[in-house]
Design a protein around this motif. Structure first.
Motif, PDB file in Angstrom:
ATOM      1  N   VAL A   1      -8.281  -0.538   3.629  1.00 51.38           N
ATOM      2  CA  VAL A   1      -7.551  -1.579   2.909  1.00 51.38           C
ATOM      3  C   VAL A   1      -6.947  -2.595   3.869  1.00 51.38           C
ATOM      4  O   VAL A   1      -6.626  -2.256   4.997  1.00 51.38           O
ATOM      5  CB  VAL A   1      -6.408  -0.966   2.067  1.00 51.38           C
ATOM      6  N   GLY A   2      -6.781  -3.789   3.385  1.00 54.12           N
ATOM      7  CA  GLY A   2      -5.950  -4.769   4.072  1.00 54.12           C
ATOM      8  C   GLY A   2      -6.690  -5.911   4.719  1.00 54.12           C
ATOM      9  O   GLY A   2      -6.128  -6.975   4.921  1.00 54.12           O
ATOM     10  N   GLU A   3      -7.939  -5.698   5.066  1.00 55.26           N
ATOM     11  CA  GLU A   3      -8.709  -6.744   5.742  1.00 55.26           C
ATOM     12  C   GLU A   3     -10.171  -6.340   5.663  1.00 55.26           C
ATOM     13  O   GLU A   3     -10.486  -5.165   5.413  1.00 55.26           O
ATOM     14  CB  GLU A   3      -8.270  -6.861   7.200  1.00 55.26           C
ATOM     15  N   PRO A   4     -11.060  -7.288   5.905  1.00 52.73           N
ATOM     16  CA  PRO A   4     -12.476  -6.908   5.884  1.00 52.73           C
ATOM     17  C   PRO A   4     -12.737  -5.910   7.011  1.00 52.73           C
ATOM     18  O   PRO A   4     -12.157  -6.033   8.091  1.00 52.73           O
ATOM     19  CB  PRO A   4     -13.197  -8.227   6.163  1.00 52.73           C
TER      20      PRO A   4
ATOM     21  N   ARG B   1      -8.734 -15.761   4.005  1.00 51.37           N
ATOM     22  CA  ARG B   1      -7.765 -16.549   3.251  1.00 51.37           C
ATOM     23  C   ARG B   1      -8.175 -18.019   3.227  1.00 51.37           C
ATOM     24  O   ARG B   1      -8.764 -18.519   4.181  1.00 51.37           O
ATOM     25  CB  ARG B   1      -6.383 -16.441   3.906  1.00 51.37           C
TER      26      ARG B   1
ATOM     27  N   ASN C   1      -3.986 -12.768   8.764  1.00 52.40           N
ATOM     28  CA  ASN C   1      -4.039 -11.346   8.455  1.00 52.40           C
ATOM     29  C   ASN C   1      -4.072 -10.601   9.791  1.00 52.40           C
ATOM     30  O   ASN C   1      -5.105 -10.450  10.406  1.00 52.40           O
ATOM     31  CB  ASN C   1      -5.285 -11.048   7.618  1.00 52.40           C
TER      32      ASN C   1
ATOM     33  N   ASP D   1      -7.882 -15.901  -1.576  1.00 52.95           N
ATOM     34  CA  ASP D   1      -8.984 -15.489  -0.710  1.00 52.95           C
ATOM     35  C   ASP D   1     -10.250 -16.248  -1.093  1.00 52.95           C
ATOM     36  O   ASP D   1     -10.420 -16.643  -2.251  1.00 52.95           O
ATOM     37  CB  ASP D   1      -9.296 -13.989  -0.889  1.00 52.95           C
TER      38      ASP D   1
ATOM     39  N   ASP E   1     -13.804   0.832   0.165  1.00 52.39           N
ATOM     40  CA  ASP E   1     -13.205  -0.371   0.752  1.00 52.39           C
ATOM     41  C   ASP E   1     -12.527  -1.085  -0.410  1.00 52.39           C
ATOM     42  O   ASP E   1     -13.184  -1.587  -1.318  1.00 52.39           O
ATOM     43  CB  ASP E   1     -14.333  -1.210   1.377  1.00 52.39           C
ATOM     44  N   THR E   2     -11.202  -1.101  -0.387  1.00 51.12           N
ATOM     45  CA  THR E   2     -10.447  -1.521  -1.573  1.00 51.12           C
ATOM     46  C   THR E   2      -9.840  -2.904  -1.376  1.00 51.12           C
ATOM     47  O   THR E   2      -9.009  -3.099  -0.497  1.00 51.12           O
ATOM     48  CB  THR E   2      -9.313  -0.514  -1.841  1.00 51.12           C
ATOM     49  N   TRP E   3     -10.238  -3.849  -2.210  1.00 56.54           N
ATOM     50  CA  TRP E   3      -9.627  -5.178  -2.125  1.00 56.54           C
ATOM     51  C   TRP E   3      -8.526  -5.296  -3.171  1.00 56.54           C
ATOM     52  O   TRP E   3      -8.746  -5.028  -4.361  1.00 56.54           O
ATOM     53  CB  TRP E   3     -10.642  -6.304  -2.362  1.00 56.54           C
ATOM     54  N   TRP E   4      -7.376  -5.695  -2.712  1.00 57.93           N
ATOM     55  CA  TRP E   4      -6.255  -5.975  -3.604  1.00 57.93           C
ATOM     56  C   TRP E   4      -5.178  -6.660  -2.795  1.00 57.93           C
ATOM     57  O   TRP E   4      -5.393  -6.960  -1.618  1.00 57.93           O
ATOM     58  CB  TRP E   4      -5.772  -4.699  -4.302  1.00 57.93           C
ATOM     59  N   GLN E   5      -4.023  -6.908  -3.401  1.00 52.76           N
ATOM     60  CA  GLN E   5      -2.963  -7.671  -2.747  1.00 52.76           C
ATOM     61  C   GLN E   5      -1.595  -7.195  -3.224  1.00 52.76           C
ATOM     62  O   GLN E   5      -1.500  -6.542  -4.263  1.00 52.76           O
ATOM     63  CB  GLN E   5      -3.052  -9.150  -3.142  1.00 52.76           C
ATOM     64  N   THR E   6      -0.569  -7.604  -2.488  1.00 51.32           N
ATOM     65  CA  THR E   6       0.796  -7.320  -2.926  1.00 51.32           C
ATOM     66  C   THR E   6       0.947  -7.758  -4.393  1.00 51.32           C
ATOM     67  O   THR E   6       1.541  -7.061  -5.219  1.00 51.32           O
ATOM     68  CB  THR E   6       1.804  -8.094  -2.047  1.00 51.32           C
TER      69      THR E   6
ATOM     70  N   THR F   1       0.842  -1.202   0.000  1.00 49.07           N
ATOM     71  CA  THR F   1       0.000   0.000   0.000  1.00 49.07           C
ATOM     72  C   THR F   1       0.878   1.254   0.000  1.00 49.07           C
ATOM     73  O   THR F   1       0.566   2.245  -0.669  1.00 49.07           O
ATOM     74  CB  THR F   1      -0.945  -0.012   1.219  1.00 49.07           C
TER      75      THR F   1
ATOM     76  N   ARG G   1       0.014  -9.567   6.170  1.00 48.73           N
ATOM     77  CA  ARG G   1       0.044 -11.010   5.976  1.00 48.73           C
ATOM     78  C   ARG G   1       1.176 -11.659   6.735  1.00 48.73           C
ATOM     79  O   ARG G   1       2.295 -11.186   6.730  1.00 48.73           O
ATOM     80  CB  ARG G   1       0.215 -11.280   4.489  1.00 48.73           C
TER      81      ARG G   1
ATOM     82  N   ILE H   1     -15.442 -10.244   0.904  1.00 48.86           N
ATOM     83  CA  ILE H   1     -14.255 -11.072   1.127  1.00 48.86           C
ATOM     84  C   ILE H   1     -14.434 -11.826   2.438  1.00 48.86           C
ATOM     85  O   ILE H   1     -14.767 -11.229   3.456  1.00 48.86           O
ATOM     86  CB  ILE H   1     -12.976 -10.198   1.203  1.00 48.86           C
TER      87      ILE H   1
HETATM   88  O1  PRX Z   1      -6.977 -11.420   2.363  1.00 47.59           O
HETATM   89  C1  PRX Z   1      -6.975 -10.230   1.604  1.00 47.59           C
HETATM   90  C2  PRX Z   1      -6.690  -9.055   2.499  1.00 47.59           C
HETATM   91  O2  PRX Z   1      -5.290  -8.847   2.449  1.00 47.59           O
HETATM   92  C3  PRX Z   1      -4.686  -9.789   1.552  1.00 47.59           C
HETATM   93  C4  PRX Z   1      -3.555  -9.113   0.819  1.00 47.59           C
HETATM   94  O3  PRX Z   1      -2.561  -8.789   1.735  1.00 47.59           O
HETATM   95  P1  PRX Z   1      -1.304  -7.941   1.274  1.00 47.59           P
HETATM   96  O4  PRX Z   1      -0.709  -8.574   0.080  1.00 47.59           O
HETATM   97  O5  PRX Z   1      -0.444  -7.779   2.471  1.00 47.59           O
HETATM   98  O6  PRX Z   1      -1.886  -6.565   0.829  1.00 47.59           O
HETATM   99  C5  PRX Z   1      -2.600  -5.790   1.722  1.00 47.59           C
HETATM  100  C6  PRX Z   1      -2.879  -4.459   1.092  1.00 47.59           C
HETATM  101  C7  PRX Z   1      -3.408  -4.506  -0.272  1.00 47.59           C
HETATM  102  C8  PRX Z   1      -5.803 -10.205   0.649  1.00 47.59           C
HETATM  103  O7  PRX Z   1      -5.524 -11.456   0.048  1.00 47.59           O
HETATM  104  N1  PRX Z   1      -7.363  -7.836   2.049  1.00 47.59           N
HETATM  105  C9  PRX Z   1      -6.812  -6.792   1.402  1.00 47.59           C
HETATM  106  N2  PRX Z   1      -7.737  -5.810   1.205  1.00 47.59           N
HETATM  107  C10 PRX Z   1      -8.894  -6.269   1.711  1.00 47.59           C
HETATM  108  C11 PRX Z   1      -8.670  -7.556   2.241  1.00 47.59           C
HETATM  109  N3  PRX Z   1      -9.663  -8.277   2.800  1.00 47.59           N
HETATM  110  C12 PRX Z   1     -10.887  -7.719   2.837  1.00 47.59           C
HETATM  111  N4  PRX Z   1     -11.175  -6.501   2.363  1.00 47.59           N
HETATM  112  C13 PRX Z   1     -10.223  -5.729   1.799  1.00 47.59           C
HETATM  113  N5  PRX Z   1     -10.511  -4.520   1.364  1.00 47.59           N
END
Ligand code: PRX
Length: 655
Positions: free
Chosen positions: A392-395, A523, A529, A508, A417-422, A317, A534, A520
Motif C-alpha cells: 500500500v501507499g505507492e506504486p 499524483r 509521495n 491521481d 496491491d491496494t490502492w486507496w487514500q486517506t 492505514t 503524502r 496508478i
Molecule cells: O498516490 C496514491 C498513493 O498514495 C496516495 C494516498 O496517500 P495517503 O492518503 O497518505 O494514503 C496512503 C495509504 C492508503 C494515493 O493518492 N497510493 C496509495 N496506494 C497506492 C498508491 N499508489 C499506487 N499504488 C497503490 N497501491
C-alpha cells in the motif's frame, strides 16, 4: 498530466494466477463468484451496501435511509441508525471470543504482550471512564500523539466508545506540526507518552508535546501521559496526568455512547497542494463498514489468521487496518513498536516467524529497503505460515514485487496491491486474492460497489487501453470522507469542483490496460509521495522560507530507489548565493530546520542554491522544468522566457 509513459511498468505483462491451495480456501473463490458480487453491487448499489451494513454491523437503532444525496457532495449513509464503533470492534466478540488474543504486541526492545478481547475491552473501558471523569463528551476532539503501542489503539477505541472525535498525529511529526493540528481541530485533550522506542533511540514525544503546548494550543485543558520509556521528562502539574493514574480506579465497564451513523469518528490530517494540511473527516458506520468488508474481501481474513499491518496508527492505514477493520472482524493483530532494521534487517521476518503471521501488509518502500539486505536474511527465517501479502501507499516496482513474491511469499502467497487514500477510508482498487490474477505493479480492479474510472480533462471516460487520465470514483461509497474539518469549501473545491460534482477526484492519474487493470501513475497535484507518505511541496516550501536566510524555495520530487520519491529543493537565499553554489553547513542547517518544522520525513534530500527560480511570465514556478533538472534529464521545455540563461546552469548544478 502524464500519458501512460512509465516504461518499466508498461512492459510488465506477467500474470500470476491465485495459487490453487489459496483459492480453494478463500472466501471468494473464483472470478465468477466475484463477478456475481460486483454485478449485484452495480445493479443495486444502495441495496448492496444496506444489506452488508445490516449483516456486518451491530446497530443499537436500525437505519431507515440508505443514502441521502440531497446535499451532494455531502452524502449521508445509513441515516437514523445509531451504533457504537468500539462496541462493534470489541464487545460483540466477547460472547464467543473473550479469551481470543486481539493484540500481539512486541516492543522494539523485545518486550511482548498478548492482549485478549476481554482485556482490551477492560482497558478501553477504564480509559473511556477516565476521559469521562475529565469532562470529555461526545463530539470533543482528542489529539493522540503516541508511540506504536497497544495503548495507541486503546486510546482510539476509548474515544470511539464515548463518541469523542480522535485526531491521531504521527509520532514522527514535529512539535510545530502537532501544534498546527491541535489548533485546527480545537482539541481539548492530548494523549501522549513520555516517549517511544524507535531506531534504537527514545522518541521524545512528551518534549515535543510540551513544546507544542508552550507555543500555542490554548484549547488543550489536559494531557494524559503514558509511561512507556520511564526516562526523565518535564512535568506540568497543572495539566499533565499519568495514564496509569487516570485509569487506576476506573470500572472495567463503560456503557457505549450510541452515536448516529454519520457521527464523526475521527479527523486525520493529510497533505494537499497548499501549505496547510487538511483534516479529513470520517464518519462512524460507513467508515467501519468498508474497513470491515475490505478486511474480508481483500485480506480474506479468517478466524485463525494472525494479521500484521506494519503501518503506524498515525496514518490512515494504521486506522483502517490496525485499529478498526481487523478488530471489527474479531481477528488477531500484531503491533510492533519499532524500526524494521533493529537489531538488523531481519526484524520483520523474525516477527513473522515468532508470532506465526499469516497475512502481512506493508509499504513498497519497506520492501525495497529490506530487499537491499539480500536474500539470506529472509531465507533464514521460517515464513511458512504466511499465506497472503499486501502492499500500500505507492506504486510497487516490478522488481520489488517479484522479490516479495519469491523470497517472502515462496510463490505461494497472492500479493494484494491496494490502492486507496486517506480520503477513501478503505481499499478501493485491489485484487480479491482468490479470484483475481495479479500483475506486478497493478492494483488490478475496483472492489464490488466501487465504480472507478479514468476520465479526460473534460470528464469523458477514457475507454481506450493504456491511455492515462484522471482517476475518479463515480458513485458515493460508505467510507468516503465527509468533509475537511473547518473548511468545507476546500472539500468541495479539492474533490468535486473539477468535474462539477459528477465524480470524486482522487488526485491521481492512472491508466487501464487491455484487461481493464488499473495502473496508478502518480499524483497530478503538487503532492509528493515519500516512502508512501503524502507531503505537499508547498508545505516543505513554506517551512524553508520560514528560515531567516531563505528568500524563495521551490520543491519537487525526484525518483528515489528506496523512498519512491525523494525531496529536491531549489533555494534562493537572502543575500548572495554561496560561492560555487556550495555551503554544506547551511544545507545541513536547512535540512534540520525542515525536520523541526514538519518532521524527519520532510527533510530535503538535496538542496541547490540559485539566484532565481525559473518562472513563467505570470510568475508561476516552472515546476516541470525543475522536475526534469532534479532527475538529471535533458531539458526539453521551452526556456525562452527565462531572463537569464545562466540560471539554467545554476539550476543544473553546473555553475
Ligand atoms: O498516490 C496514491 C498513493 O498514495 C496516495 C494516498 O496517500 P495517503 O492518503 O497518505 O494514503 C496512503 C495509504 C492508503 C494515493 O493518492 N497510493 C496509495 N496506494 C497506492 C498508491 N499508489 C499506487 N499504488 C497503490 N497501491
Amino acid at each position: 498530466m502524464s500519458r501512460g509513459n512509465i516504461n518499466s511498468i508498461l512492459k510488465e505483462d506477467r500474470l500470476f494466477s491465485p495459487p490453487t491451495p489459496f483459492s480453494e480456501q478463500s472466501r471468494i473463490k473464483s472470478r465468477a463468484d466475484l463477478n456475481a458480487l460486483t454485478t449485484d453491487a452495480k445493479e443495486n448499489n444502495e441495496v448492496f451496501w444496506a444489506k452488508l451494513a445490516r449483516e456486518k454491523l451491530d446497530w443499537q437503532t436500525p437505519f431507515t435511509t440508505i443514502l441521502n444525496t440531497e446535499h451532494a457532495p455531502h452524502f449521508k449513509w445509513f441515516e437514523e441508525g445509531t451504533l457504537n464503533i468500539s462496541f462493534n470492534c470489541i464487545d460483540r466478540h466477547l460472547k464467543n471470543k473473550a479469551d481470543k488474543t486481539a493484540i500481539i504486541f512486541e516492543g522494539e526492545k523485545g518486550d511482548m504482550r498478548h492482549i485478549s478481547y476481554q482485556a482490551l475491552h477492560d482497558d478501553v473501558c477504564r480509559l473511556a471512564n477516565g476521559l469521562k471523569s475529565l469532562g470529555i463528551i461526545a463530539g470533543d476532539r482528542i489529539v493522540i500523539y503516541m508511540p506504536m503501542t497497544p495503548e495507541a489503539v486503546i486510546a482510539m477505541q476509548a474515544c470511539a466508545r464515548i463518541g469523542a472525535i480522535h485526531s491521531v498525529v504521527f509520532g514522527g511529526f514535529s512539535a510545530t506540526s502537532l501544534r498546527d493540528r491541535i489548533e485546527d481541530a480545537g482539541a481539548t485533550l492530548l494523549i501522549t507518552a513520555d516517549g517511544g522506542f524507535r531506531g534504537g533511540k527514545i522518541v521524545e514525544l512528551k518534549a515535543a508535546a510540551d513544546q507544542a503546548l508552550a507555543a500555542g494550543c490554548p484549547s488543550i485543558k489536559q494531557t494524559i501521559v503514558l509511561k512507556r520509556t520511564a526516562h526523565d521528562i518535564h512535568w506540568n502539574t497543572d495539566k499533565d496526568i499519568w495514564w496509569h493514574d487516570i485509569t487506576a480506579n476506573q470500572s472495567t465497564e463503560c456503557e457505549p455512547t450510541w452515536v448516529s451513523s454519520e457521527h464523526p469518528l475521527f479527523l486525520l490530517y493529510t497533505s494537499g497542494s497548499t501549505g496547510k494540511p487538511k483534516g479529513i473527516q470520517h464518519s462512524s458506520a460507513g467508515y467501519l463498514l468498508n474497513a470491515l468488508t475490505t478486511v474480508e474481501w481483500v485480506f480474506d481474513i479468517k478466524d485463525d489468521d494472525i494479521f500484521w499491518c506494519t503501518a503506524d496508527v498515525g496514518w490512515i492505514t494504521g486506522h483502517t487496518y490496525v485499529a478498526y477493520g481487523p478488530l471489527a472482524t474479531g481477528s488477531t493483530i500484531v503491533i510492533y513498536e519499532g524500526a524494521p532494521t533493529v537489531p538488523d534487517g531481519g526484524r520483520f521476518w523474525s516477527l513473522c516467524e515468532r508470532h506465526g503471521v499469516t497475512i502481512f501488509y506493508t509499504a513498497p518502500t519497506a520492501i525495497r529497503a529490506l530487499m537491499k539486505f539480500g536474500d539470506d536474511i529472509p531465507l533464514s527465517y521460517n515464513l511458512e505460515k504466511l499465506r497472503l501479502l499486501g502492499t500500500v501507499g505507492e506504486p510497487i516496482n516490478p522488481e520489488a514485487w517479484m522479490w516479495y513474491h519469491r523470497i517472502i511469499g515462496k510463490e505461494q502467497c497472492p500479493i494484494v496491491d491496494t490502492w486507496w487514500q486517506t480520503e477513501t477510508g478503505a481499499h478501493m482498487i485491489a485484487p480479491v486474492p482468490g479470484a483475481i490474477p495479479t500483475k506486478p505493479g497493478s492494483c488490478t480492479l475496483a472492489l464490488p460497489g466501487i465504480e472507478a474510472a479514468i476520465v479526460d480533462e473534460k470528464g469523458n471516460e477514457i475507454l481506450e487501453a493504456d491511455v492515462g487520465g484522471y482517476l475518479v470514483i463515480k458513485k458515493p461509497w460508505p467510507s468516503m470522507l465527509r468533509t475537511i474539518w473547518g473548511d468545507d469549501q476546500r472539500y468541495i473545491d479539492t474533490y468535486w469542483a473539477k468535474f462539477e460534482g459528477r465524480y470524486y477526484l482522487s488526485g491521481d492519474s492512472a491508466r487501464r490496460d487491455k484487461a481493464g487493470y488499473f495502473w496508478i501513475m502518480g499524483r497530478i497535484d503538487d503532492v509528493l509521495n515519500v516512502s508512501g507518505h503524502r507531503l505537499g511541496t508547498m508545505e516543505v516550501e513554506s517551512a524553508l522560507v520560514a528560515h531567516e536566510r531563505v528568500a524563495e524555495a521551490a520543491v519537487v520530487g525526484k525518483p528515489d530507489e528506496i523512498k519512491g520519491e525523494g525531496i529536491f529543493a531549489f533555494v534562493v537565499l537572502l543575500g548572495d548565493r554561496p560561492e560555487g553554489g556550495v555551503n554544506e553547513a547551511l544545507t545541513q542547517e536547512l535540512r534540520q530546520w525542515v525536520s523541526e518544522q514538519i518532521g524527519p520525513i520532510a527533510k530535503p534530500d538535496q538542496i541547490r542554491y540559485t539566484d532565481n527560480l525559473p518562472k513563467t511570465r505570470s510568475g508561476k514556478i516552472m515546476r516541470r522544468l525543475l522536475r526534469s533538472i532534479a532527475k538529471g534529464e535533458a531539458i526539453t521545455q521551452d526556456t525562452s522566457t527565462l531572463e537569464d540563461e545562466d540560471i539554467l546552469k545554476q539550476l543544473s548544478g553546473q555553475a
